[in-house]
Design a protein around this motif. Structure first.
Motif, short mmCIF file in Angstrom:
data_model
loop_
_atom_site.label_atom_id
_atom_site.label_comp_id
_atom_site.label_asym_id
_atom_site.label_seq_id
_atom_site.Cartn_x
_atom_site.Cartn_y
_atom_site.Cartn_z
N ALA A 143 0.86 -1.19 0.00
CA ALA A 143 0.00 0.00 0.00
C ALA A 143 0.90 1.24 0.00
CB ALA A 143 -0.87 -0.01 1.25
N PRO A 144 0.38 2.37 -0.53
CA PRO A 144 1.22 3.57 -0.56
C PRO A 144 1.65 3.99 0.85
CG PRO A 144 -0.87 3.93 -1.70
CD PRO A 144 -0.93 2.58 -1.12
N ASP A 145 2.73 4.75 0.91
CA ASP A 145 3.30 5.17 2.19
C ASP A 145 2.26 5.77 3.13
OD1 ASP A 145 5.86 5.81 3.72
OD2 ASP A 145 4.94 7.78 3.57
N ALA A 146 1.35 6.58 2.60
CA ALA A 146 0.38 7.27 3.47
C ALA A 146 -0.60 6.29 4.11
CB ALA A 146 -0.38 8.32 2.66
N GLU A 147 -0.81 5.13 3.48
CA GLU A 147 -1.79 4.17 4.02
C GLU A 147 -1.14 3.05 4.82
OE1 GLU A 147 -4.14 2.63 0.74
OE2 GLU A 147 -4.20 4.67 -0.08
N GLY A 148 0.10 2.73 4.51
CA GLY A 148 0.74 1.58 5.15
C GLY A 148 1.50 1.95 6.40
N GLU A 149 1.69 0.93 7.26
CA GLU A 149 2.43 1.13 8.51
C GLU A 149 3.68 0.27 8.38
OE1 GLU A 149 -0.28 1.11 12.02
OE2 GLU A 149 1.20 -0.30 12.78
N TYR A 150 4.82 0.90 8.10
CA TYR A 150 6.03 0.16 7.80
C TYR A 150 7.10 0.47 8.86
CZ TYR A 150 3.41 -0.17 3.48
OH TYR A 150 2.40 -0.38 2.57
N SER A 151 7.28 -0.45 9.78
CA SER A 151 8.10 -0.11 10.94
C SER A 151 9.34 -0.99 11.06
CB SER A 151 7.26 -0.22 12.21
OG SER A 151 6.82 -1.54 12.40
N ILE A 152 10.31 -0.43 11.75
CA ILE A 152 11.57 -1.14 11.96
C ILE A 152 12.08 -0.86 13.37
CG2 ILE A 152 12.87 0.77 10.84
CD1 ILE A 152 14.88 -1.49 9.94
N GLU A 153 12.61 -1.91 14.01
CA GLU A 153 13.25 -1.74 15.32
C GLU A 153 14.68 -1.28 15.07
OE1 GLU A 153 12.94 -5.54 17.32
OE2 GLU A 153 10.75 -5.51 17.14
N ILE A 154 15.05 -0.19 15.71
CA ILE A 154 16.38 0.38 15.49
C ILE A 154 17.16 0.39 16.80
CG2 ILE A 154 17.63 2.49 14.87
CD1 ILE A 154 15.33 3.19 12.98
N ALA A 169 13.94 6.42 3.13
CA ALA A 169 13.87 6.35 1.66
C ALA A 169 13.57 4.92 1.21
CB ALA A 169 15.17 6.84 1.04
N GLN A 170 14.01 3.95 1.98
CA GLN A 170 13.75 2.54 1.62
C GLN A 170 12.31 2.13 1.92
OE1 GLN A 170 16.99 1.00 3.90
NE2 GLN A 170 18.43 0.98 2.17
N GLY A 171 11.54 3.01 2.57
CA GLY A 171 10.11 2.74 2.74
C GLY A 171 9.61 2.66 4.17
N PHE A 172 10.49 2.74 5.16
CA PHE A 172 10.00 2.66 6.54
C PHE A 172 9.43 4.01 6.96
CE2 PHE A 172 13.29 -0.59 6.19
CZ PHE A 172 12.56 -1.69 6.62
N ASN A 173 8.28 3.98 7.64
CA ASN A 173 7.71 5.24 8.11
C ASN A 173 7.48 5.29 9.62
OD1 ASN A 173 5.35 3.71 8.27
ND2 ASN A 173 4.56 4.46 6.30
N ARG A 174 7.82 4.18 10.30
CA ARG A 174 7.73 4.15 11.77
C ARG A 174 9.00 3.55 12.33
NH1 ARG A 174 2.47 4.87 13.38
NH2 ARG A 174 1.22 5.14 11.50
N ALA A 175 9.48 4.16 13.41
CA ALA A 175 10.72 3.66 14.00
C ALA A 175 10.49 3.34 15.46
CB ALA A 175 11.81 4.73 13.88
N SER A 176 11.07 2.23 15.87
CA SER A 176 10.97 1.85 17.27
C SER A 176 12.39 1.75 17.82
CB SER A 176 10.23 0.50 17.33
OG SER A 176 10.41 -0.09 18.55
#
Ligand code: SF4
Length: 478
Positions: A143-154, A169-176
Motif C-alpha cells: 500500500a502507498p506510504d500514506a496508508e501503510g504502517e512500515y516499521s523497523i526496530e532500530i 527512503a527505503q520505505g520505513f515510516n515508523r521507528a521503534s
C-alpha cells in the motif's frame, strides 16, 4: 471538565494479584503449538483463504536474529556475532522464503503493514536492506506510504543520521528505538552502553527524515535501577517526546534465558521498589499527556494507536498493538510466527534447521496450531479486552446458539472476585475493565483461557514435589 484517567495504580491490589501469566501476543499462547502442525497444514489454511476469495490485506513480519553485543536482560531469539558474512547468507534464505510466500499469496498479496524485528534489523548493511526491500516489493503489493504502517526496530548504537534517512527512503515510516534506561550504571550492569546524546541524535534524525511515528522501549526493574535513576530517565524521555512508549517489566528468568545469568540478583531492585517505579512511570507519563493504551504501552492522544483505541479499531498481534485489524500475518525468518486463516505456524528456531528446510524447497515451519471454534471465540474475547478494555457480551457470541452468559458461566463466576475488587464491572451486556483493573488486564484475560484452566487442573492433580520441580513458563503479570 475533568477527564477519566486512562489507568489507575493501586499497589495493594497489584500485590494481591501479581502472578505468573501469559502476555497474550497470541491466543492460545505459543506453548500450545505442536509439531503435529506442519507445512501441509499451513498450505491447507492458505487454500481455505483462496477458496473464500479472501482479499484481506496482509501484515508482514521479518525477523533478523543477529546482534553485535549481548544485552544481559535479553529474552529474544538472537545470535551474537561480529561475522557479517552470516548476515549475507541469512539474507539469501530470507529472500527465498519471502519469494515462496509471495507466490503462495499471489492475487491476495496486498501488504498494509510491515515490521522488521530482531535481534537487530539494522545489522543488515544499508545495501542489504535496500536489496531486501526491493525484493519484497517485487513479491508483494505494498500500500502507498500514506496508508501503510512500515516499521523497523532500530538499535541507536548501530546507525547514524545518514542511515536513518536511507531507511526512510527505503520505505520505513515508523521507528521503534531501543533505549531501556539512560543511567550509565544501569547501562553498565546490563552491558548496553548507549549515551543519551547518541539516542537523541538518532531520534532527531528520524524526525527530520519524516518518520511518522517514533516509539521508544523502556524497561523498569533492571539491575542498579532506583527511583532516582528512573526519575531522571523519565525526565529525559519526556523531553525527547516520542509518540509512543513501551514500558516493560524486566522479568528475571535465568532458567529460561541464559544471558540473564550474568545479572546478579543482588543488583536487582526489590519488588516493592519496582512497584514504586511503575507508579512513578505511570504518573509522570500520564501527567506528560500520554494515554495508557494497555499492556505496557503508552501513546500521545493524537497517535494512531490512541485514535484507533478511541474508535474501537485497535488490534493485537505478535508485535504488540496495531491499527490494522483483520489482516493475516505472514512472518518470515528464523523462529518467526505467522497467523493465517485461523492457524499459527512457527518457523524453525535454529539457523541450521531453518536453512535445511529451505534447501529442501519447503517453508521452514517447525510447529503450529489450528484454532477450533472455542479458541476463535476466546481469542476474540481476549483481543477485545486487551484492546478496548471492554467487551459487548451479545456481540461476542452473535450467531451462536448458546448465549455468552451460559457459555462462559464458570468464567463469569470467577470474574466476581474482580468485580468485588473494583477491577471490572459487569452489566446486562458489557464487561468493562475499570482504570484500576487495566494494569491487571493479563489476570482478567487469564480467566477466559481454557488451556490455562486445563493446565491448572492438571497441576492441581500433581504431587507437590513434581509441581515444585516445574519451571515457571511465564513472566509475572505485573
Ligand atoms: S536486547 Fe536486543 S540488541 Fe540486546 S541482545 Fe537482545 S535482541 Fe540484541
Amino acid at each position: 471538565m475533568t477527564t477519566m484517567p486512562s489507568v489507575q495504580f493501586d499497589a495493594d491490589i497489584i500485590r494481591k494479584l501479581s502472578m505468573s501469566g501469559p502476555r497474550y501476543t497470541s491466543y492460545p499462547t505459543a506453548d500450545r503449538f505442536t509439531a503435529r502442525f506442519g507445512y501441509g497444514d499451513y498450505l491447507e489454511a492458505l487454500a481455505g483463504l483462496t477458496y473464500r476469495g479472501g482479499r484481506r490485506p496482509l501484515s508482514l513480519y521479518l525477523h533478523v536474529p543477529f546482534c553485535d553485543r549481548l544485552c544481559y536482560y535479553c529474552a529474544c531469539n538472537k545470535i551474537i556475532t561480529k561475522d557479517r558474512s552470516k548476515a549475507a547468507t541469512y539474507l539469501g534464505y530470507l529472500k527465498q522464503e519471502t519469494a515462496m510466500q509471495g507466490k503462495l499469496f499471489a492475487g491476495m498479496n496486498r501488504v498494509e503493514q510491515l515490521h522488521l524485528g530482531g535481534g537487530t534489523p539494522t545489522y543488515f548493511s544499508n545495501a542489504q536492506m535496500g536489496e531486501l526491500m526491493a525484493h519484497l516489493r517485487r513479491h508483494f503489493d505494498f500500500a502507498p506510504d500514506a496508508e501503510g504502517e512500515y516499521s523497523i526496530e532500530i538499535d541507536p548504537r548501530t546507525v547514524d543520521a545518514r542511515r536513518i534517512h536511507s531507511l526512510r527512503a527505503q520505505g520505513f515510516n515508523r521507528a521503534s528505538l531501543g533505549v531501556q534506561d539512560f543511567d550509565p550504571d544501569v547501562q553498565q550492569a546490563v552491558n548496553r552502553i548507549q549515551p543519551y546524546e547518541e539516542t537523541m541524535a538518532v531520534m532527531n534524525a528520524a524526525r527530520d527524515a519524516g518518520f511518522r511515528s517514533i516509539s521508544v522501549d523502556l524497561i523498569y526493574g533492571l539491575p542498579q535501577q532506583t527511583l532516582r535513576t528512573m526519575e531522571q530517565t523519565l525526565s529525559k524521555i519526556i523531553v525527547a517526546n516520542p509518540d509512543r512508549i513501551a514500558l516493560y517489566n524486566y522479568a528475571h528468568m535465568p532458567h529460561l534465558f541464559k544471558p540473564q545469568r550474568r545479572i546478579s540478583e543482588s543488583d536487582l531492585p526489590a519488588s516493592a521498589a519496582k512497584l514504586d517505579m511503575l507508579a512513578l512511570c505511570i504518573s509522570r507519563l500520564t501527567a506528560a499527556g500520554y494515554v495508557y493504551i494497555g499492556m505496557d504501552h503508552f501513546a500521545k492522544p493524537a497517535d494512531d494507536l490512541a485514535v484507533a483505541q478511541r474508535q474501537g479499531r485497535l488490534h493485537r498481534n505478535f508485535q504488540g498493538y496495531s491499527t490494522h485489524a483483520e489482516t493475516d500475518l505472514v512472518a518470515c525468518g528464523v523462529s518467526a510466527i505467522s497467523a493465517v486463516n485461523g492457524t499459527y505456524s512457527q518457523n524453525e528456531k535454529t539457523l541450521d534447521e531453518y536453512y535445511a528446510k529451505l534447501d529442501a524447497g519447503r517453508l521452514p515451519i517447525a510447529r503450529g496450531y489450528r484454532l477450533g471454534n472455542d479458541d476463535l471465540l476466546r481469542r476474540l474475547v481476549v483481543q477485545r479486552l486487551m484492546c478496548d478494555f471492554a467487551l459487548s457480551l451479545a456481540s461476542a457470541t452473535e450467531g451462536m446458539a448458546v448465549p455468552f452468559r451460559e457459555y462462559f458461566a464458570p468464567e463469569l463466576r470467577e470474574l466476581q472476585a474482580f468485580v468485588a475488587d473494583g477491577l471490572v464491572t459487569l452489566d446486562d451486556d458489557w464487561l468493562s475493565v475499570t482504570p484500576k483493573g487495566r494494569l491487571l488486564i493479563r489476570n482478567i484475560c487469564m480467566v477466559f483461557d481454557r488451556h490455562l484452566r486445563e493446565a491448572r487442573l492438571q497441576a492441581a492433580a500433581m504431587p507437590a514435589a513434581a509441581l515444585a520441580a516445574q519451571p515457571l513458563r511465564f513472566s509475572r503479570t505485573i
